[in-house]
Design a protein around this motif. Structure first.
Motif, PDB file in Angstrom:
ATOM      1  N   ALA A   1      85.403  92.873  12.559  1.00  0.00           N
ATOM      2  CA  ALA A   1      84.272  92.587  13.453  1.00  0.00           C
ATOM      3  C   ALA A   1      84.239  91.107  13.822  1.00  0.00           C
ATOM      4  O   ALA A   1      84.030  90.742  14.995  1.00  0.00           O
ATOM      5  CB  ALA A   1      82.961  92.994  12.789  1.00  0.00           C
ATOM      6  N   ILE A   2      84.464  90.237  12.833  1.00  0.00           N
ATOM      7  CA  ILE A   2      84.465  88.791  13.102  1.00  0.00           C
ATOM      8  C   ILE A   2      85.613  88.416  14.030  1.00  0.00           C
ATOM      9  O   ILE A   2      85.450  87.616  14.959  1.00  0.00           O
ATOM     10  CB  ILE A   2      84.533  87.998  11.784  1.00  0.00           C
ATOM     11  CG1 ILE A   2      83.247  88.206  10.978  1.00  0.00           C
ATOM     12  CG2 ILE A   2      84.767  86.509  12.047  1.00  0.00           C
ATOM     13  CD1 ILE A   2      83.289  87.646   9.571  1.00  0.00           C
ATOM     14  N   SER A   3      86.788  89.019  13.805  1.00  0.00           N
ATOM     15  CA  SER A   3      87.925  88.724  14.680  1.00  0.00           C
ATOM     16  C   SER A   3      87.649  89.196  16.104  1.00  0.00           C
ATOM     17  O   SER A   3      88.073  88.554  17.077  1.00  0.00           O
ATOM     18  CB  SER A   3      89.209  89.372  14.143  1.00  0.00           C
ATOM     19  OG  SER A   3      89.167  90.791  14.270  1.00  0.00           O
ATOM     20  N   GLU A   4      86.914  90.310  16.243  1.00  0.00           N
ATOM     21  CA  GLU A   4      86.550  90.813  17.571  1.00  0.00           C
ATOM     22  C   GLU A   4      85.552  89.884  18.268  1.00  0.00           C
ATOM     23  O   GLU A   4      85.627  89.667  19.478  1.00  0.00           O
ATOM     24  CB  GLU A   4      85.947  92.217  17.469  1.00  0.00           C
ATOM     25  CG  GLU A   4      86.969  93.311  17.213  1.00  0.00           C
ATOM     26  CD  GLU A   4      87.903  93.512  18.405  1.00  0.00           C
ATOM     27  OE1 GLU A   4      87.464  94.112  19.406  1.00  0.00           O
ATOM     28  OE2 GLU A   4      89.058  93.066  18.326  1.00  0.00           O
ATOM     29  N   ILE A   5      84.618  89.326  17.494  1.00  0.00           N
ATOM     30  CA  ILE A   5      83.675  88.360  18.074  1.00  0.00           C
ATOM     31  C   ILE A   5      84.451  87.170  18.638  1.00  0.00           C
ATOM     32  O   ILE A   5      84.200  86.720  19.764  1.00  0.00           O
ATOM     33  CB  ILE A   5      82.653  87.877  17.029  1.00  0.00           C
ATOM     34  CG1 ILE A   5      81.743  89.025  16.590  1.00  0.00           C
ATOM     35  CG2 ILE A   5      81.801  86.727  17.595  1.00  0.00           C
ATOM     36  CD1 ILE A   5      80.819  88.667  15.435  1.00  0.00           C
TER      37      ILE A   5
END
Length: 300
Positions: free
Chosen positions: A255-259
């Motif tokens: 999720a953080i990498s997608e942000i």
């Protein structure tokens, strides 16, 4: 003296807030925020709202003045911002505006474009497709019908995407072809300052900012907003990715990498939008702020 609006633009995480505050302090002026993500009081960390200290150094308007449950369009902002600028100009011929939401900046400086009426059934059909198949097929359709709009509008925003597509389909013309209406007459002149950097520097600043948001409690902020995840205001980078994490679809690391990835894409679109404006004077993000102030004073 002619009334002036100093507009500070550029990609996310480039340093617009710091420059706008420096300008506001120098000219003893108020700041208008044209960042559509910062309008909502329930969102703070994920939208990079200026800190309490920053807000106290200059008078700000249009920051956290709405609830996520209120409908607030770019047309509403144009009306309210023009009224506020007019009010502020009665006390000071200079007002500062800052924000990376290109459409909202344009609404204030040049006015919104006029679009022809199209069959309402087209929008209903597109919304059904959106509900059934998600954003991707509609994004691909826009890429085929209007590559220019695909590369400049916020295609992760369902409302903007559907709006662009319904115009393309309903008129058999590209949505972008309607973005050339004559500018509305304003009671002020605009000086637009752009901040920029090499792409790898912008991307690195974005990655660092996202990590800092996580450290500062973004997960807790998003978790509280989970019951409201279907509201349009929350369909934005930094929130929608973490909603998927809390619902068990993705890991936290993913999720953080997608942000980070989606914010980098957003920054690329911002620059594509702003670079079409020949009236922007660009400065490297590391340029001494006094040098930029000197440039503005010469323009005045």
């Amino acid at each position: 003296m002619t009334n002036i609006l100093i507009s500070v633009v550029g990609p996310t995480a480039i340093g617009k807030t710091a420059l706008s505050i420096k300008l506001a302090q120098h000219f003893n002026a108020d700041i208008i925020s044209a960042d559509s993500r910062q309008f909502y009081k329930e969102m703070h960390i994920g939208t990079a709202v200026p800190s309490r200290e920053e807000l106290n150094t200059a008078k700000h308007h249009f920051i956290q003045h709405k609830s996520i449950e209120e409908s607030y369009s770019v047309g509403d902002f144009e009306r309210d911002a023009i009224a506020k600028i007019s009010e502020l100009h009665q006390k000071n011929p200079i007002v500062i505006m800052v924000g990376g939401s290109g459409l909202y900046v344009k609404a204030v400086t040049k006015g919104l474009d006029d679009f022809p009426d199209v069959d309402k059934n087209i929008r209903e059909e597109l919304n059904k497709k959106l509900e059934t198949n998600g954003l991707k097929p509609l994004q691909n359709q826009l890429k085929e019908l209007d590559p220019e709009a695909y590369n400049t509008i916020a295609i992760d925003n369902p409302q903007r995407l559907v709006r662009a597509l319904e115009i393309c389909i309903g008129t058999n013309k590209p949505y972008s072809s309607f973005l050339t209406n004559p500018e509305k007459k304003r009671d002020f002149k605009t000086i637009t300052i752009g901040l920029d950097a090499k792409r790898d520097i912008i991307y690195d600043r974005i990655n660092q900012r996202v990590d800092l948001m996580i450290e500062n409690g973004l997960l807790e902020e998003v978790k509280k907003l989970l019951p409201y995840k279907n509201l349009n205001a929350l369909n934005t980078v930094g929130y929608k990715e973490l909603f998927r994490y809390f619902e068990g679809f993705d890991t936290l690391d993913f999720a953080i990498s997608e942000i980070k990835k989606n914010t980098r894409r957003f920054a690329k679109r911002q620059l594509t939008w702003f670079r079409k404006n020949e009236n922007i004077t660009w400065f490297n993000y590391q340029t001494d702020k006094d040098q930029i102030i000197s440039y503005v004073e010469k323009q005045l």
